[in-house]
Design a protein around this motif. Structure first.
Motif, PDB file in Angstrom:
ATOM      1  N   VAL A  91       0.835  -1.206   0.000  1.00  0.00           N
ATOM      2  CA  VAL A  91       0.000   0.000   0.000  1.00  0.00           C
ATOM      3  C   VAL A  91       0.863   1.247   0.000  1.00  0.00           C
ATOM      4  N   LEU A  92       1.939   1.222   0.787  1.00  0.00           N
ATOM      5  CA  LEU A  92       2.835   2.372   0.812  1.00  0.00           C
ATOM      6  C   LEU A  92       3.473   2.606  -0.559  1.00  0.00           C
ATOM      7  N   GLY A  93       3.643   1.540  -1.312  1.00  0.00           N
ATOM      8  CA  GLY A  93       4.216   1.664  -2.653  1.00  0.00           C
ATOM      9  C   GLY A  93       3.185   1.993  -3.707  1.00  0.00           C
ATOM     10  N   GLY A  94       1.932   2.230  -3.249  1.00  0.00           N
ATOM     11  CA  GLY A  94       0.891   2.608  -4.208  1.00  0.00           C
ATOM     12  C   GLY A  94       0.277   1.429  -4.922  1.00  0.00           C
ATOM     13  N   GLN A  95       0.499   0.223  -4.446  1.00  0.00           N
ATOM     14  CA  GLN A  95      -0.049  -0.973  -5.086  1.00  0.00           C
ATOM     15  C   GLN A  95      -1.204  -1.534  -4.264  1.00  0.00           C
ATOM     16  N   TRP A  96      -1.983  -2.433  -4.847  1.00  0.00           N
ATOM     17  CA  TRP A  96      -3.099  -3.158  -4.268  1.00  0.00           C
ATOM     18  C   TRP A  96      -4.269  -2.262  -3.887  1.00  0.00           C
ATOM     19  N   LEU A  97      -4.064  -1.383  -2.888  1.00  0.00           N
ATOM     20  CA  LEU A  97      -5.161  -0.548  -2.384  1.00  0.00           C
ATOM     21  C   LEU A  97      -4.685   0.877  -2.200  1.00  0.00           C
ATOM     22  N   ILE A  98      -5.632   1.803  -2.331  1.00  0.00           N
ATOM     23  CA  ILE A  98      -5.329   3.170  -1.939  1.00  0.00           C
ATOM     24  C   ILE A  98      -5.392   3.256  -0.422  1.00  0.00           C
ATOM     25  N   ALA A  99      -4.791   4.282   0.140  1.00  0.00           N
ATOM     26  CA  ALA A  99      -4.671   4.387   1.605  1.00  0.00           C
ATOM     27  C   ALA A  99      -6.034   4.393   2.292  1.00  0.00           C
ATOM     28  N   ASP A 100      -7.031   5.104   1.704  1.00  0.00           N
ATOM     29  CA  ASP A 100      -8.353   5.181   2.335  1.00  0.00           C
ATOM     30  C   ASP A 100      -8.992   3.802   2.449  1.00  0.00           C
ATOM     31  N   ASP A 101      -8.905   3.028   1.386  1.00  0.00           N
ATOM     32  CA  ASP A 101      -9.502   1.687   1.410  1.00  0.00           C
ATOM     33  C   ASP A 101      -8.764   0.768   2.371  1.00  0.00           C
ATOM     34  N   PHE A 102      -7.456   0.944   2.480  1.00  0.00           N
ATOM     35  CA  PHE A 102      -6.692   0.101   3.392  1.00  0.00           C
ATOM     36  C   PHE A 102      -7.071   0.405   4.849  1.00  0.00           C
ATOM     37  N   VAL A 103      -7.235   1.709   5.156  1.00  0.00           N
ATOM     38  CA  VAL A 103      -7.681   2.084   6.502  1.00  0.00           C
ATOM     39  C   VAL A 103      -9.055   1.498   6.784  1.00  0.00           C
ATOM     40  N   ARG A 104      -9.944   1.610   5.786  1.00  0.00           N
ATOM     41  CA  ARG A 104     -11.294   1.066   5.961  1.00  0.00           C
ATOM     42  C   ARG A 104     -11.231  -0.459   6.141  1.00  0.00           C
ATOM     43  N   PHE A 105     -10.361  -1.112   5.417  1.00  0.00           N
ATOM     44  CA  PHE A 105     -10.206  -2.565   5.519  1.00  0.00           C
ATOM     45  C   PHE A 105      -9.756  -2.951   6.937  1.00  0.00           C
ATOM     46  N   LEU A 106      -8.778  -2.224   7.470  1.00  0.00           N
ATOM     47  CA  LEU A 106      -8.278  -2.537   8.803  1.00  0.00           C
ATOM     48  C   LEU A 106      -9.346  -2.316   9.869  1.00  0.00           C
ATOM     49  N   VAL A 107     -10.114  -1.225   9.749  1.00  0.00           N
ATOM     50  CA  VAL A 107     -11.176  -0.939  10.712  1.00  0.00           C
ATOM     51  C   VAL A 107     -12.210  -2.066  10.716  1.00  0.00           C
ATOM     52  N   LEU A 108     -12.618  -2.497   9.511  1.00  0.00           N
ATOM     53  CA  LEU A 108     -13.603  -3.569   9.411  1.00  0.00           C
ATOM     54  C   LEU A 108     -13.030  -4.905   9.893  1.00  0.00           C
ATOM     55  N   LEU A 109     -11.742  -5.120   9.634  1.00  0.00           N
ATOM     56  CA  LEU A 109     -11.121  -6.377  10.049  1.00  0.00           C
ATOM     57  C   LEU A 109     -11.055  -6.478  11.574  1.00  0.00           C
ATOM     58  N   PHE A 110     -10.695  -5.378  12.229  1.00  0.00           N
ATOM     59  CA  PHE A 110     -10.724  -5.396  13.691  1.00  0.00           C
ATOM     60  C   PHE A 110     -12.162  -5.545  14.206  1.00  0.00           C
ATOM     61  N   GLY A 111     -13.105  -4.946  13.484  1.00  0.00           N
ATOM     62  CA  GLY A 111     -14.509  -5.121  13.855  1.00  0.00           C
ATOM     63  C   GLY A 111     -14.963  -6.564  13.707  1.00  0.00           C
ATOM     64  N   LEU A 112     -14.404  -7.293  12.738  1.00  0.00           N
ATOM     65  CA  LEU A 112     -14.753  -8.696  12.538  1.00  0.00           C
ATOM     66  C   LEU A 112     -14.298  -9.566  13.705  1.00  0.00           C
ATOM     67  N   LEU A 113     -13.245  -9.143  14.382  1.00  0.00           N
ATOM     68  CA  LEU A 113     -12.739  -9.932  15.506  1.00  0.00           C
ATOM     69  C   LEU A 113     -13.782 -10.073  16.619  1.00  0.00           C
ATOM     70  N   THR A 114     -14.586  -9.023  16.826  1.00  0.00           N
ATOM     71  CA  THR A 114     -15.564  -9.055  17.928  1.00  0.00           C
ATOM     72  C   THR A 114     -16.585 -10.175  17.777  1.00  0.00           C
ATOM     73  N   PRO A 115     -17.306 -10.281  16.643  1.00  0.00           N
ATOM     74  CA  PRO A 115     -18.259 -11.399  16.535  1.00  0.00           C
ATOM     75  C   PRO A 115     -17.581 -12.765  16.498  1.00  0.00           C
ATOM     76  N   LEU A 116     -16.389 -12.840  15.888  1.00  0.00           N
ATOM     77  CA  LEU A 116     -15.709 -14.132  15.854  1.00  0.00           C
ATOM     78  C   LEU A 116     -15.295 -14.577  17.257  1.00  0.00           C
ATOM     79  N   THR A 117     -14.761 -13.641  18.035  1.00  0.00           N
ATOM     80  CA  THR A 117     -14.394 -13.964  19.419  1.00  0.00           C
ATOM     81  C   THR A 117     -15.637 -14.325  20.237  1.00  0.00           C
ATOM     82  N   SER A 118     -16.710 -13.584  19.999  1.00  0.00           N
ATOM     83  CA  SER A 118     -17.958 -13.835  20.721  1.00  0.00           C
ATOM     84  C   SER A 118     -18.506 -15.222  20.404  1.00  0.00           C
TER      85      SER A 118
END
Length: 608
Positions: free
Chosen positions: A297-324
């Protein structure tokens, strides 16, 4: 799991509450998705000073351009003229979303608690109904404290575990699916890598689950042991204090609670490790994604920074129901252990069954002629035979004394008449009708029973006398009390017949308690009276007074009395002499004294 299918039968009557839980869960899931998605716009606005709305794709909406559409419209919701205004709107939007999300969660939790308590109430009612309809043999090899613990603690653990799990099962899978869809729409490659969390944590939970179920069941058994120990000590508190047994009882109780503590802490250590382990594995997978994808991402590949931030936020959010969901599996194993104990007791078959004859067995035809035909009875393999091949006929109006040493079969003989036990062999006839062909409740109403163990309930005097006959008039209650010579001391009580007798009738003397029990036995004017050592726990003078009362109230009735008191026997009384479960002699008291040596020996012991 079979216990869960059985639990569904308790859930069905609560379909409206379950529907409400499902709708609240849908609202929670939708608002969670919005809240986490908008968090990326907040981060962008905070660190860049602005939020840029990406243009709408030219292609129609599809799964592959879902991210672009959502990013465009979410940005439009928060963008205003100034960066600070955009930040404030993003914050306001997130606050509102989280407020309504938690309101939906609150509604679901309240409905879940309502279902839990409704089911617990119904389950306890059914459990107690089953216990109270069991025959006496059922209670011979079970501790009362363990039965109480199963009806209170085990049902609480069962319902708390399943009710909470049920709410999460309605909510968390939908949340996980929504987050997965959003993650896939951002980057399916990174999402597939993240999905490795599920099988790894699933393996961990399964390994722990079977052990957790066993530990849970053993823990509930230990709770039953604690309850039994405390119940026993409190029931015998007078003996404990009279013989200085306080220290001994405290030590025994502490040993029991130590056993429970060790079992409970082992179970909790195992249960509590599930959630941290699942979260640790999840964080390790996310860290790996950050390490691999972050550089791209830092090299400008795969995802733009905004989408990567959104991906990380959702991924951490996914941990809650999985842990539950991992916690749900652990809780279900705990609930399953408690369910086995409860349902095993509720499924214990009755050994006393009604086999109503098609003939006329109405009360108006009742004849108190009693016949024992080749009766044999055994309680269990350890105790051997209680009665063996007993044959005897008792005519209406006879007064019959049951004599013999302790354990000879006297109480067993009496207990078979109202069908507290059924014979293994032979048959018992009352009025020419086999007792198994009579309705049990109707049969038992023809017996008045007074035992050596005086049982009074925490109720008023009138309530204790009218026990089993709640519609009895005050006139009938007072008439029974007068027959039992209890009316005089009852009127001396603070509220007379409305005086609460306290726990086990502790506010009365032994003789007074026994007179209340006699009044209860006489209330319905039964044709047959069964007296099982009614004066054995009383002092000599009080015992004589009670025996005199019993003679007077027995006139015109069939009486069977087991006693160790020679003074209670008249010369013309018929005596059935038992030894080792067998009927060894049947004659008048005066004749038995002359002809039966074993009876003379017994009589001398009775007189001394």
């Amino acid at each position: 799991m079979s216990f869960f299918r059985r639990y569904l039968t308790y859930l069905r009557p609560n379909i409206l509450q379950i529907t409400g839980m499902f709708l609240a869960g849908l609202a929670f899931v939708g608002l969670s998705g919005v809240a986490y998605w908008m968090a990326a716009d907040f981060v962008q606005s905070l660190f860049t000073g602005q939020t840029i709305a990406p243009p709408l794709p030219e292609a129609p909406l599809s799964f592959f351009n879902l991210t672009d559409y959502l990013a465009h419209y979410s940005a439009q919701l928060v963008i205003v003229d100034t960066p600070l205004g955009t930040l404030k709107r993003a914050i306001l939007f997130i606050v509102i979303t989280f407020t309504f999300k938690n309101l939906a969660l609150y509604v679901q939790l309240v409905l879940s608690a309502s279902i839990e308590q409704r089911i617990a109430r119904r389950m306890r009612d059914e459990y107690v109904e089953h216990l109270l309809n069991q025959d006496l043999a059922f209670f011979h090899h079970r501790q009362s404290g363990d039965l109480i613990s199963a009806g209170i603690n085990d049902i609480t653990v069962l319902n708390a575990g399943l009710a909470e799990s049920f709410g999460k099962l309605l909510r968390d899978p939908l949340t996980a699916i929504l987050f997965l869809v959003l993650l896939l729409s951002i980057s399916w490659q990174l999402t597939l890598a993240a999905v490795l969390i599920a099988p790894i944590t699933g393996i961990i939970t399964n390994l722990i689950g079977s052990s957790l179920k066993r530990k849970s069941k053993r823990t509930q058994e230990k709770v039953g042991a604690v309850t039994s120990r405390l119940s026993e000590a409190l029931y015998g508190i007078r003996i404990v204090q009279a013989y200085g047994g306080e220290a001994s009882e405290i030590r025994r109780f502490q040993e029991t609670t130590d056993d429970h503590f060790r079992q409970a802490i082992g179970k909790e250590r195992l249960r509590r490790v599930v959630s941290p382990m699942r979260e640790f594995v999840g964080v390790m997978v996310i860290a790996a994604i950050l390490l691999i994808a972050g550089g791209q991402v830092l090299g400008g590949q795969w995802l733009i920074a905004d989408d990567f931030v959104r991906f990380l936020v959702l991924l951490f959010g996914l941990l809650t129901p999985l842990t539950s969901l991992g916690e749900v599996q652990a809780r279900l194993k705990v609930a399953e252990g408690a369910a086995e104990r409860v349902f095993d007791l509720m499924d214990e078959p009755f050994s006393i069954h009604e086999q109503i004859s098609e003939g006329d067995t109405s009360a108006s035809k009742f004849n108190p002629r009693i016949e024992f035909r080749a009766i044999s009875l055994s309680y269990d393999n350890d105790r051997g035979s209680a009665l063996r091949n007993v044959n005897v006929t008792i005519e209406p109006g006879e007064r019959v004394i049951l004599a013999g040493r302790s354990g000879s079969g006297k109480s067993s003989f009496l207990n078979m008449l109202p069908r507290f036990y059924d014979p293994e062999e032979g048959s018992i006839l009352v009025g020419g009708i086999n007792t198994v062909e009579l309705p049990i409740a109707e049969l038992r109403r023809h017996f008045g029973i007074v035992t050596q163990e005086i049982v009074l309930f925490q109720d008023t005097v009138a309530g204790n006398i009218a026990y089993g006959f709640p519609d009895a008039s005050r006139e009938a209650i007072e008439r029974a009390a007068k027959l039992a010579k209890a009316d005089e001391f009852i009127h001396d009580l603070p509220q007379g017949y409305d005086t609460d007798l306290g726990n086990l009738g502790e506010r009365l003397s032994g003789g007074q308690r026994q007179r209340i029990a006699i009044a209860r036995a006489l209330l319905n004017d039964p044709p047959i009276l069964l007296f099982d050592e009614p004066t054995s726990a009383l002092d000599g003078d009080v015992a004589q007074e009670i025996e005199l009362t019993l003679r007077k109230v027995s006139v015109g009735k069939t009486v069977l009395m087991a006693t160790h008191r020679l003074e209670a026997i008249d010369p013309d009384d018929r005596v059935l002499l038992f030894a080792g479960g067998e009927l060894v002699a049947d004659e008048k008291h005066s004749v038995m004294l002359e002809m039966e040596k074993s009876y003379r020996v017994l009589a001398r012991r009775m007189s001394s």
